[in-house]
Design an enzyme around this catalytic site. Structure first.
Site, PDB file in Angstrom:
ATOM      1  N   LYS A   1       0.971  -1.090   0.125  1.00 35.57           N
ATOM      2  CA  LYS A   1       0.067   0.124  -0.382  1.00 35.57           C
ATOM      3  C   LYS A   1       0.920   1.112   0.094  1.00 35.57           C
ATOM      4  CE  LYS A   1      -1.844   2.289   2.794  1.00 35.57           C
ATOM      5  NZ  LYS A   1      -1.801   3.862   1.943  1.00 35.57           N
TER       6      LYS A   1
ATOM      7  N   GLU B   1       9.921   1.067  10.216  1.00 36.49           N
ATOM      8  CA  GLU B   1      10.774   2.226  10.642  1.00 36.49           C
ATOM      9  C   GLU B   1       9.909   3.566  10.661  1.00 36.49           C
ATOM     10  OE1 GLU B   1      13.712   1.665   9.707  1.00 36.49           O
ATOM     11  OE2 GLU B   1      14.201  -0.731   9.457  1.00 36.49           O
TER      12      GLU B   1
ATOM     13  N   CYS C   1      13.343  10.545   7.224  1.00 34.14           N
ATOM     14  CA  CYS C   1      13.329  10.305   8.460  1.00 34.14           C
ATOM     15  C   CYS C   1      14.098  10.482   8.710  1.00 34.14           C
ATOM     16  CB  CYS C   1      12.990   8.881   8.092  1.00 34.14           C
ATOM     17  SG  CYS C   1      14.224   7.633   7.539  1.00 34.14           S
TER      18      CYS C   1
ATOM     19  N   GLU D   1       9.634  15.847  15.656  1.00 30.69           N
ATOM     20  CA  GLU D   1       9.699  15.692  13.887  1.00 30.69           C
ATOM     21  C   GLU D   1       8.964  16.404  13.085  1.00 30.69           C
ATOM     22  OE1 GLU D   1       8.967  12.329  11.887  1.00 30.69           O
ATOM     23  OE2 GLU D   1      11.050  11.996  10.649  1.00 30.69           O
TER      24      GLU D   1
HETATM   25  P1  NAD Z   1       2.568   7.704   7.795  1.00 26.09           P
HETATM   26  O1  NAD Z   1       2.779   7.537   8.793  1.00 26.09           O
HETATM   27  O2  NAD Z   1       1.316   9.057   7.872  1.00 26.09           O
HETATM   28  O3  NAD Z   1       1.952   7.626   6.582  1.00 26.09           O
HETATM   29  C1  NAD Z   1       2.619   6.026   6.207  1.00 26.09           C
HETATM   30  C2  NAD Z   1       2.037   5.258   4.600  1.00 26.09           C
HETATM   31  O4  NAD Z   1       1.458   4.536   6.491  1.00 26.09           O
HETATM   32  C3  NAD Z   1       1.192   5.919   4.656  1.00 26.09           C
HETATM   33  O5  NAD Z   1       1.009   4.442   3.454  1.00 26.09           O
HETATM   34  C4  NAD Z   1      -0.299   5.741   4.858  1.00 26.09           C
HETATM   35  O6  NAD Z   1      -1.613   5.802   3.950  1.00 26.09           O
HETATM   36  C5  NAD Z   1      -0.528   5.012   6.066  1.00 26.09           C
HETATM   37  N1  NAD Z   1      -1.078   4.559   7.131  1.00 26.09           N
HETATM   38  C6  NAD Z   1      -1.693   5.599   7.483  1.00 26.09           C
HETATM   39  N2  NAD Z   1      -2.204   5.476   8.812  1.00 26.09           N
HETATM   40  C7  NAD Z   1      -2.690   4.523   8.824  1.00 26.09           C
HETATM   41  C8  NAD Z   1      -3.256   3.065   9.376  1.00 26.09           C
HETATM   42  N3  NAD Z   1      -4.130   3.499  10.310  1.00 26.09           N
HETATM   43  N4  NAD Z   1      -3.113   1.617   9.021  1.00 26.09           N
HETATM   44  C9  NAD Z   1      -1.878   1.519   8.225  1.00 26.09           C
HETATM   45  N5  NAD Z   1      -1.504   2.043   7.501  1.00 26.09           N
HETATM   46  C10 NAD Z   1      -1.590   3.548   7.995  1.00 26.09           C
HETATM   47  O7  NAD Z   1       3.959   8.859   7.355  1.00 26.09           O
HETATM   48  P2  NAD Z   1       3.888   9.550   6.362  1.00 26.09           P
HETATM   49  O8  NAD Z   1       3.538  11.092   6.473  1.00 26.09           O
HETATM   50  O9  NAD Z   1       3.252   9.248   5.022  1.00 26.09           O
HETATM   51  O10 NAD Z   1       5.761   9.996   6.837  1.00 26.09           O
HETATM   52  C11 NAD Z   1       6.578  10.192   6.630  1.00 26.09           C
HETATM   53  C12 NAD Z   1       7.014   9.584   8.033  1.00 26.09           C
HETATM   54  O11 NAD Z   1       7.757   8.646   7.663  1.00 26.09           O
HETATM   55  C13 NAD Z   1       7.700  10.594   8.848  1.00 26.09           C
HETATM   56  O12 NAD Z   1       7.828  10.038  10.321  1.00 26.09           O
HETATM   57  C14 NAD Z   1       8.993   9.942   8.483  1.00 26.09           C
HETATM   58  O13 NAD Z   1      10.575   9.932   9.309  1.00 26.09           O
HETATM   59  C15 NAD Z   1       8.632   8.230   8.486  1.00 26.09           C
HETATM   60  N6  NAD Z   1       9.547   7.503   7.542  1.00 26.09           N
HETATM   61  C16 NAD Z   1      10.538   6.791   8.039  1.00 26.09           C
HETATM   62  C17 NAD Z   1      11.463   5.806   7.300  1.00 26.09           C
HETATM   63  C18 NAD Z   1      12.707   5.206   8.344  1.00 26.09           C
HETATM   64  O14 NAD Z   1      13.352   3.978   6.842  1.00 26.09           O
HETATM   65  N7  NAD Z   1      12.914   4.905   9.188  1.00 26.09           N
HETATM   66  C19 NAD Z   1      12.005   6.188   5.663  1.00 26.09           C
HETATM   67  C20 NAD Z   1      10.635   7.129   4.988  1.00 26.09           C
HETATM   68  C21 NAD Z   1       9.775   8.450   6.109  1.00 26.09           C
END
Ligand code: NAD
Length: 497
Positions: A194, A269, A303, A401
């Site tokens: 997804k 992650e 991230c 963040e």
């Molecule tokens: P997010 O957590 O809002 O969304 C990430 C994904 O999760 C999206 O596909 C979203 O649709 C899905 N999602 C949201 N709510 C959900 C739920 N209740 N159940 C299942 N899936 C759900 O994050 P974002 O705003 O898209 O991305 C930014 C974040 O990602 C930042 O916190 C960043 O640090 C993190 N990130 C971490 C890494 C790593 O490797 N540690 C890499 C890239 C980004």
């Protein structure tokens, strides 16, 4: 904007606007769709299915049927390797198309789409292809004493964990997708991916290339939709054995709890608030370039972004002045504009969130040295922003963040002081140390609570280098040999003779 340096954008008519289930492009059963935007202009560029639980169910059933099929179970590791190598070739062959699609949808500079979403993607895929034939167990001596006269030997086998639900964010859409898909396939799993609702377009094209490489229908399915509906349905689905999630810590905790309820395997992650540590011997020009790259790369939507800058007090004013000028001089623009140095935030919602953080920094008394506002116009641009906090105030922008081009700097006195300040965070994803004094560097590295510590570089990743977080930055490690732990189960086999 200077049109002469504009690269051509992809044809909108070529964009895949359906999701990929069981080897076919399909609509959501409800017929619902969600809009996809170009963040550089705010224009709607596509509509993709708004998947609900019933669509996710179809995708999981497909992935499970493929996983359990005789053909998949009988596939030799070398065959999975060959298919992944073919997929890497296809990614490169279609590299320009994929890179342009990513820049259109995500807003990042085309140069970085080419280098990372395509170049690094192919590199990761080839690296993981190599692991398919190198997964191994151990033979073990055991000391079982009964019944008398019987001897035992034992071994471990690594078996694929099964159907993987992969949920990824929007900051590196195609690369994050492949960081899950390639190791999962190498280990013999099948996948339901997804992508983020903001950036589904390259993943849909990738699904087609997976089929073209020769993987069977159902090996990789892509469901488009919102996190709370499609994402949550994937996490809860009983046909999914493991969730591989990259995203925010808040969502990661919800997913982790749900997976524990169902005893699903899960790797997380998550977010970061990574420190950039400049020691007293560091050339200020090197420090400025390093700190700017650490926070402004990918518009701060990384991230491991170096969002907390800790500079030795003897260098503080010089480094901060240099960083502020670099920020002020940055040219914002469409990712297709070759003269642009920074693109837009991924969405209007995210831009507004970043601006709220900037306003909180001002209100809580941080000193603003550069930037500090959104750029007026239709795209979602935010000026690179530098705050200084010499008083050591507890600021929201130092704690949370932001995931945008906003850095908060603080001076420090000595190694103990900087270790304490670096670790004063719920996160522990990355950190960088800038120095040529190896004694100081090696004393500091063990004190810093972070999954990756970079010395004289920042944000550098490699498929052979384990990646993951301490503390609230996650659970588990991706890449390298470590990925085998998250995509396989260990089976112990005990043999009496
Ligand atoms: P997010 O957590 O809002 O969304 C990430 C994904 O999760 C999206 O596909 C979203 O649709 C899905 N999602 C949201 N709510 C959900 C739920 N209740 N159940 C299942 N899936 C759900 O994050 P974002 O705003 O898209 O991305 C930014 C974040 O990602 C930042 O916190 C960043 O640090 C993190 N990130 C971490 C890494 C790593 O490797 N540690 C890499 C890239 C980004």
């Amino acid at each position: 904007m200077n049109q002469s340096v504009q690269n051509p954008q992809p044809e909108l008519s070529a964009i895949r606007q359906k999701m990929f289930i069981d080897g076919r492009f399909v609509d959501a059963r409800s017929g619902k769709t969600l809009p996809v935007f170009n963040p550089a202009t705010g224009a709607e560029i596509a509509r993709v299915p708004d998947a609900q639980a019933e669509d996710v169910d179809a995708a999981v059933r497909s992935a499970r049927a493929t996983f359990e099929s005789a053909a998949w179970q009988g596939m030799l590791p070398v065959e999975r390797e060959r298919l992944l190598l073919k997929l890497a070739d296809l990614i490169e062959q279609h590299g320009e198309e994929l890179a342009r699609l990513e820049t259109l949808n995500n807003g990042k500079l085309l140069m970085f789409s080419r280098m990372l979403e395509v170049g690094a993607n192919a590199q990761w895929t080839r690296y993981m292809a190599g692991w398919a034939t190198k997964i191994e167990g151990s033979t073990l001596d055991v000391s079982i004493p009964f019944p008398p006269g019987v001897r035992y030997t034992a071994m471990t086998r690594r078996e694929p964990v099964g159907v993987v639900g992969a949920i990824v964010p929007w900051n590196f859409p195609l690369l994050m997708a492949m960081w899950k898909i390639a190791p999962a396939l190498a280990c013999g799993c099948t996948v339901v991916l997804k992508p983020a609702e903001e950036t589904p377009l390259t993943a849909l094209r990738l699904a087609e290339l997976v089929m073209e490489a020769g993987f069977p229908a159902g090996a990789v399915n892509v469901v488009t939709g919102y996190g709370e509906s499609a994402g949550a349905a994937l996490v809860r689905h009983p046909g999914v054995n493991k969730i591989a999630f990259t995203g925010s810590t808040e969502v990661g905790k919800i997913i982790g709890r749900s997976c524990m309820d169902d005893m699903k395997r899960v790797s997380l992650e998550l977010g970061g608030k990574s420190p950039v540590i400049v020691l007293d011997d560091c050339d200020p020009a090197v420090a400025v370039a390093g700190a700017a790259g650490a926070i402004f790369f990918n518009h701060g939507q990384v991230c491991t972004a170096g969002s907390r800058l800790l500079v030795h007090k003897s260098r503080y004013d010089q480094v901060l002045a240099g960083l502020a000028s670099a920020a002020e001089a940055t040219k914002l623009g469409d990712g297709f504009d070759e003269t642009a140095q920074m693109g837009p935030m991924v969405s209007a919602t995210h831009r507004d969130r970043v601006v709220r953080y900037i306003e909180s920094g001002k209100a809580e008394g941080a000193e603003l040295l550069a930037g500090g506002q959104a750029q007026p116009g239709s795209g979602y641009f935010v000026r690179p922003t530098v705050f200084s906090n010499t008083t050591g105030k507890d600021l929201t922008i130092s704690r949370e963040e932001i995931f945008g081009p906003v850095v908060v700097a603080m001076p420090f006195d000595d190694l103990d002081d900087v270790a304490r300040k670096a670790n004063d965070s719920r996160y522990g994803l990355g950190a960088s140390i800038w120095t040529n004094n190896l004694t100081q560097a090696y004393r500091l590295i063990p004190k810093v609570q972070a999954g990756t510590v970079w010395l004289n570089c920042h944000n550098m990743v490699d498929p052979n280098l384990p990646f993951g977080g301490y503390k609230d930055s996650g659970v588990g490690r991706e890449h390298g040999r470590a990925m085998i732990d998250v995509y396989t189960e260990t089976k112990s086999v005990c043999v009496a003779y």
